[in-house]
Design a protein around this motif. Structure first.
Motif, short mmCIF file in Angstrom:
data_model
loop_
_atom_site.label_atom_id
_atom_site.label_comp_id
_atom_site.label_asym_id
_atom_site.label_seq_id
_atom_site.Cartn_x
_atom_site.Cartn_y
_atom_site.Cartn_z
N ASN A 94 -0.38 14.59 -2.75
CA ASN A 94 -1.19 13.51 -3.32
C ASN A 94 -0.84 13.28 -4.79
O ASN A 94 -1.60 13.63 -5.69
CB ASN A 94 -2.66 13.86 -3.14
N SER B 98 -6.62 2.46 7.14
CA SER B 98 -7.12 1.22 6.56
C SER B 98 -8.04 0.50 7.53
O SER B 98 -9.10 -0.01 7.16
CB SER B 98 -5.93 0.32 6.19
N ARG C 51 -6.11 4.74 -5.48
CA ARG C 51 -7.41 4.38 -4.89
C ARG C 51 -8.56 4.58 -5.87
O ARG C 51 -9.50 3.79 -5.91
CB ARG C 51 -7.65 5.21 -3.62
N ARG D 177 -0.71 -1.57 -7.41
CA ARG D 177 -1.99 -2.14 -7.84
C ARG D 177 -1.84 -3.62 -8.20
O ARG D 177 -2.68 -4.45 -7.84
CB ARG D 177 -2.53 -1.35 -9.03
N ALA E 47 -1.27 8.26 -4.27
CA ALA E 47 -2.22 7.49 -3.46
C ALA E 47 -3.67 7.71 -3.90
O ALA E 47 -4.44 6.74 -3.99
CB ALA E 47 -2.05 7.84 -1.99
N GLY E 48 -4.04 8.96 -4.16
CA GLY E 48 -5.43 9.25 -4.55
C GLY E 48 -5.79 8.56 -5.86
O GLY E 48 -6.85 7.93 -5.98
N GLU F 186 -10.71 -2.05 5.95
CA GLU F 186 -10.06 -2.73 4.82
C GLU F 186 -9.05 -3.79 5.27
O GLU F 186 -8.20 -4.21 4.48
CB GLU F 186 -9.42 -1.68 3.90
N HIS G 187 0.83 -1.20 0.00
CA HIS G 187 0.00 0.00 0.00
C HIS G 187 0.87 1.26 0.00
O HIS G 187 1.89 1.31 0.68
CB HIS G 187 -0.90 0.02 1.25
N ASN H 186 -3.46 -0.68 -2.12
CA ASN H 186 -4.33 0.47 -2.30
C ASN H 186 -3.56 1.76 -1.95
O ASN H 186 -2.41 1.71 -1.50
CB ASN H 186 -5.57 0.32 -1.41
N GLY H 187 -4.22 2.89 -2.15
CA GLY H 187 -3.63 4.18 -1.78
C GLY H 187 -4.31 4.73 -0.54
O GLY H 187 -5.53 4.58 -0.38
N TYR H 188 -3.56 5.33 0.34
CA TYR H 188 -4.11 5.96 1.55
C TYR H 188 -3.59 7.38 1.65
O TYR H 188 -2.38 7.61 1.62
CB TYR H 188 -3.73 5.16 2.80
#
Lengths: 358, 358
Positions: free
Chosen positions: B217, B302, B224, B259, B220-221, B307, B209, B264-266
């Motif tokens: 950003n 998360s 996601r 990916r 990450a954005g 998640e 992640h 995922n992105g946080y």
């Protein structure tokens, strides 16, 4: 080790620190076998994490409700971290003048901190404080933590692991140079090696040398002079933080253990120490606090006195990280300022003029 | 690894860092399997030592006469140390606002330091500086060192060793949370794991992640949101030093590699990050700089988003030591002052009143 069977260290990743070979300082002196044991790479930046891992494990075993300690900084930084992780309230009585890097660590980990004028510097004040704390510890149903066998033999067993690692990583070492305040570290390394030899009787022990700043000559001078005992000093006047320990503490046992190994005492000036700190940073890429450079200052003195031959293998214990004591680094940083440029266009000129100054 | 056969790292003891299990933060949330990979325990206090060990080895192999680098601090501190040990003159162009701890390291190791207004904060200025430095590097017959695959693929191969160590130390990991500025670290960990799997096809890869401060950003954005590419930002406004990287750099490859792993992105706020830094120090005994706490902030996010399940195993990469950025620690230290006593007699009262305040 004669530890209670159930006592595993309460670990935050301490130990198994790097042993690296000198790339410049040794070779420049015709010494191809100089090594540095980087205790700077412990989680809190000093070898005291090995102490804290065992001391806190023992507090948990004995159900102590709090940690009560004295420190010149590194023991406190280590205990503050380990006690925080264990959920134990931690009270630390600091020697006067503990440097800001170590202070910031203790504060960040939430330890309660107090200092008393003259503590660590003056022998009488120091002894009176130890007496008072012993009583308080008994009230708190705990025991006071000080990184010395006299007070905290269990914690010091953690420090003995340095001896094990050296015996394993460089079994053919001839000399180990160790900085000393009260002497506990040198004694722990001697004992670690002795335990190793107990298991492997054919193992050849290195000579373990005790290095002290002239301003805290409690062990090294008497060791060299062939005397039987360490001595207290009225006031420790070295500026090397962490090695101002006016009382004897583990000094007698340290002197005897070093002598038994064939080791000697080395006294170095504060200037020798700051110079060793500088060349560690600039020639070896090793960032040490002054106390962490004392062993190298001792190694250089030994070389100067002709007490080492070129084919012998030496280890210097680099006890603590440079970030522990920012003011001690200031002399190095002041000579090398950061240049500010207002725009990209100035960059080329900067490099051109830098080039011609090189 | 597809390295030139002869390229061994020029080592100062980097790598093989501790992986420790959370004692409080995980268990308090019903998560029994949270781990911290302490890159803080590298010799210069951050994972960038792995980069420097390979980058400097390559400079020696190619007979570069100097090291020319850009840095937000940690790459510079690492390169300054390794270049000093290798006897290579080292020039570092710093982003604006590099924190004093990292600066002091670079200064102590004797690197030449310059900074340009807006560098690292503003995309245009940054790109113009990279262009200028590429030309200078060519004049110097060297190549510019930046901890990103785009610029320094050899150095980044050193960073891949984090993936190897995690695969070996915790083969059953489900999640790895990685902070991202330009994304190089996350990409290197992905590639390390991929190489591991290439050798052991049955190995199950964890989800990797990418965690970024909201004020930077770039990856990450979009990760996601399911987008294919990273994005540049006009101005990186996060206060988390080291993660202000306005340009894309390795962002596209990072997004795709994360990916591919199922990661995922946080996005986390600066306050989330400072809070994670505080609980690391106070509940786990881990002293991290803000960037070093970003992964934990991502882990908490998360958890909040549901998640992760309670039996899954997570690792947070703690990238850099708290001493790197003293002002970031100031909020924690100010709340916890050192008390000065004039004499031993005051000690008992101090403890009594402390007791009643507890």
């Amino acid at each position: 080790m004669d530890l209670p069977q159930e006592l595993l260290p309460f670990t935050l990743g301490e130990g198994s620190t790097p042993l690296i070979r000198s790339k410049t300082i040794g070779p420049d002196q015709g010494q191809g076998h100089l090594y540095f044991k980087l205790e700077t790479a412990n989680p809190s930046g000093s070898y005291k994490d090995r102490f804290a891992a065992f001391a806190v494990a023992d507090m948990l075993r004995t159900k102590s409700e709090r940690c009560l300690a004295t420190s010149s900084g590194n023991t406190g930084a280590a205990l503050a971290a380990y006690a925080a992780a264990a959920g134990l309230p931690c009270h630390i009585v600091l020697v006067e003048g503990a440097p800001e890097g170590k202070l910031a660590q203790m504060q960040a980990h939430g330890a309660r901190l107090v200092t008393v004028k003259g503590f660590g510097i003056n022998k009488e004040i120091s002894e009176s404080i130890f007496g008072k704390l012993a009583m308080l510890a008994s009230d708190y149903q705990t025991q006071i933590q000080v990184s010395a066998y006299t007070y905290s033999p269990v914690g010091m067993q953690g420090v003995q692991t340095i001896g094990f690692e050296l015996a394993e990583d460089l079994p053919e070492a001839d000399h180990v140079f160790v900085p000393a305040g009260g002497g506990g570290l040198a004694l722990a390394i001697c004992r670690g090696y002795q335990l190793w030899k107990h298991r492997q009787p054919e193992f050849k022990l290195p000579k373990i040398h005790c290095v002290q700043p002239e301003g805290n000559n409690t062990i090294a001078g008497n060791l060299r002079a062939g005397l039987e005992h360490a001595q207290a000093v009225e006031n420790a006047f070295t500026r090397v933080s962490g090695l101002q320990v006016a009382s004897v503490i583990d000094g007698n046992e340290t002197l005897q253990a070093c002598r038994l190994s064939g080791g000697n005492g080395y006294l170095v000036s504060d200037e020798d120490v700051f110079d060793a700190q500088r060349i560690l940073a600039q020639c070896e890429g090793v960032f040490a606090e002054p106390a962490g450079a004392v062993a190298l200052a001792g190694w250089r003195k030994s070389l100067k006195l002709g007490e080492m031959s070129a084919d012998e293998k030496s280890v210097c214990i680099i006890t603590g990280n440079g970030f522990k004591d920012p003011p001690s680094v200031a002399a190095m940083t002041a000579a090398n300022p950061l240049h500010f440029l207002d725009n990209v266009g100035e960059l080329e000129n900067y490099f051109k003029s830098n080039e011609s100054n090189q």
